[in-house]
Write a protein that holds these residues in place. Sequence first.
Motif, short mmCIF file in Angstrom:
data_model
loop_
_atom_site.label_atom_id
_atom_site.label_comp_id
_atom_site.label_asym_id
_atom_site.label_seq_id
_atom_site.Cartn_x
_atom_site.Cartn_y
_atom_site.Cartn_z
N CYS A 63 0.84 -1.22 0.00
CA CYS A 63 0.00 0.00 0.00
C CYS A 63 0.87 1.25 0.00
CB CYS A 63 -0.95 0.01 1.19
SG CYS A 63 -0.15 0.27 2.79
N LEU A 64 2.17 1.08 0.24
CA LEU A 64 3.07 2.25 0.29
C LEU A 64 3.89 2.40 -0.99
CD1 LEU A 64 4.57 2.23 3.90
CD2 LEU A 64 2.62 3.50 3.02
N MET A 65 3.67 1.50 -1.94
CA MET A 65 4.46 1.55 -3.18
C MET A 65 3.49 1.81 -4.33
SD MET A 65 7.07 -1.46 -4.36
CE MET A 65 8.43 -1.06 -5.42
N PHE A 66 3.89 2.59 -5.28
CA PHE A 66 3.06 2.77 -6.47
C PHE A 66 3.29 1.58 -7.40
CE2 PHE A 66 3.73 7.40 -5.40
CZ PHE A 66 2.43 7.57 -4.91
N ALA A 67 2.23 1.21 -8.11
CA ALA A 67 2.36 0.11 -9.08
C ALA A 67 3.47 0.43 -10.08
CB ALA A 67 1.03 -0.10 -9.79
N ALA A 68 3.54 1.70 -10.49
CA ALA A 68 4.54 2.08 -11.49
C ALA A 68 5.97 1.84 -10.98
CB ALA A 68 4.35 3.55 -11.87
N GLN A 69 6.14 1.93 -9.66
CA GLN A 69 7.50 1.69 -9.11
C GLN A 69 7.88 0.21 -9.18
OE1 GLN A 69 6.43 3.59 -5.26
NE2 GLN A 69 8.36 4.67 -5.47
N ALA A 70 6.88 -0.65 -9.33
CA ALA A 70 7.15 -2.09 -9.36
C ALA A 70 7.23 -2.61 -10.79
CB ALA A 70 6.06 -2.84 -8.59
N ASP A 71 7.15 -1.71 -11.76
CA ASP A 71 7.20 -2.10 -13.17
C ASP A 71 8.44 -2.96 -13.44
OD1 ASP A 71 6.51 -2.17 -15.86
OD2 ASP A 71 7.57 -0.30 -16.32
N GLY A 72 8.21 -4.16 -13.98
CA GLY A 72 9.33 -5.04 -14.36
C GLY A 72 9.99 -5.76 -13.21
N LYS A 73 9.56 -5.48 -11.97
CA LYS A 73 10.20 -6.16 -10.83
C LYS A 73 9.51 -7.49 -10.56
CE LYS A 73 12.07 -2.03 -8.89
NZ LYS A 73 11.78 -0.86 -8.08
N LYS A 74 10.21 -8.35 -9.83
CA LYS A 74 9.64 -9.67 -9.52
C LYS A 74 8.87 -9.58 -8.21
CE LYS A 74 12.74 -12.69 -12.07
NZ LYS A 74 11.89 -12.43 -13.22
N ILE A 75 7.58 -9.79 -8.31
CA ILE A 75 6.71 -9.68 -7.15
C ILE A 75 6.24 -11.07 -6.76
CG2 ILE A 75 4.50 -8.72 -6.34
CD1 ILE A 75 4.88 -6.66 -8.73
N ARG A 76 6.30 -11.34 -5.48
CA ARG A 76 5.76 -12.62 -4.99
C ARG A 76 4.63 -12.32 -4.01
NH1 ARG A 76 10.75 -15.24 -2.62
NH2 ARG A 76 9.38 -16.93 -2.04
N THR A 77 3.54 -13.06 -4.18
CA THR A 77 2.40 -12.90 -3.28
C THR A 77 2.09 -14.26 -2.68
OG1 THR A 77 0.75 -13.42 -4.96
CG2 THR A 77 1.44 -11.11 -4.80
N VAL A 78 1.14 -14.27 -1.76
CA VAL A 78 0.80 -15.51 -1.07
C VAL A 78 0.37 -16.61 -2.05
CG1 VAL A 78 -1.63 -14.90 -0.63
CG2 VAL A 78 -0.38 -16.37 1.00
N GLU A 79 -0.20 -16.21 -3.19
CA GLU A 79 -0.65 -17.22 -4.16
C GLU A 79 0.52 -18.04 -4.70
OE1 GLU A 79 -1.70 -14.02 -4.28
OE2 GLU A 79 -3.86 -13.96 -4.70
N GLY A 80 1.74 -17.49 -4.61
CA GLY A 80 2.89 -18.18 -5.19
C GLY A 80 3.68 -19.01 -4.19
N LEU A 81 3.21 -19.10 -2.95
CA LEU A 81 4.02 -19.81 -1.94
C LEU A 81 3.97 -21.33 -2.10
CD1 LEU A 81 3.59 -18.00 1.50
CD2 LEU A 81 5.57 -17.99 -0.04
N ALA A 82 2.79 -21.87 -2.28
CA ALA A 82 2.67 -23.33 -2.39
C ALA A 82 3.22 -23.79 -3.73
CB ALA A 82 1.21 -23.74 -2.25
N ARG A 83 3.72 -25.02 -3.76
CA ARG A 83 4.11 -25.64 -5.04
C ARG A 83 3.03 -26.66 -5.37
NH1 ARG A 83 9.13 -23.35 -6.58
NH2 ARG A 83 9.43 -22.24 -4.86
#
Length: 160
Positions: A63-83
């Motif tokens: 909530c403290l980062m703009f989406a534009a600041q994350a452009d091209g970066k690798k984001i991990r969310t809870v949906e990606g934790l399980a294999r």
Amino acid sequence: MSEKTSVTLNINGRNFSIQVEPRRTLADAIREDCGQTGTHIGCEHGVCGACTVIVNGEPVRSCLMFAAQADGKKIRTVEGLARGDELHPMQRAFMEHHGLQCGFCTPGFLMLAVGVLEREPDIGDDELLDVLSSNLCRCTGYQNIIKAVRAAAAEMRGSK
Ligand code: FES
Ligand code: FES
């Protein structure tokens, strides 16, 4: 209304190309533009940690980062934790140690703890407690969250 800008968010290895206003938060973009609603939003001003995701290896309050600041970066969310069907050791430990009740704070705690332990597997217990104290939970009284993170930390160290 401000003009929209093109942003590509790489979330859990998948690219989402979206159009956002410059002030769109990463939290809103993840949830509303990319449909990844596992990341929760509580206070919306950096206090509760419910919105924590991992950006380029660092736990971040989305909530403290703009989406534009994350452009091209690798984001991990809870949906990606399980294999597949196999839960991440941190998710399993939260279940086994009853580290959640309503679950609202859980994705944020999971991503905070995983992010910190991946970066610093041998973090001391005091420091770990200090890190965890930055996120809020209204239900559990924290003790079971701490037990869960300690157990998962031991397992993650063992599997290095
Ligand atoms: S919603 Fe981001 S810190 Fe509370
Ligand atoms: S489990 Fe309900 S806020 Fe933490």
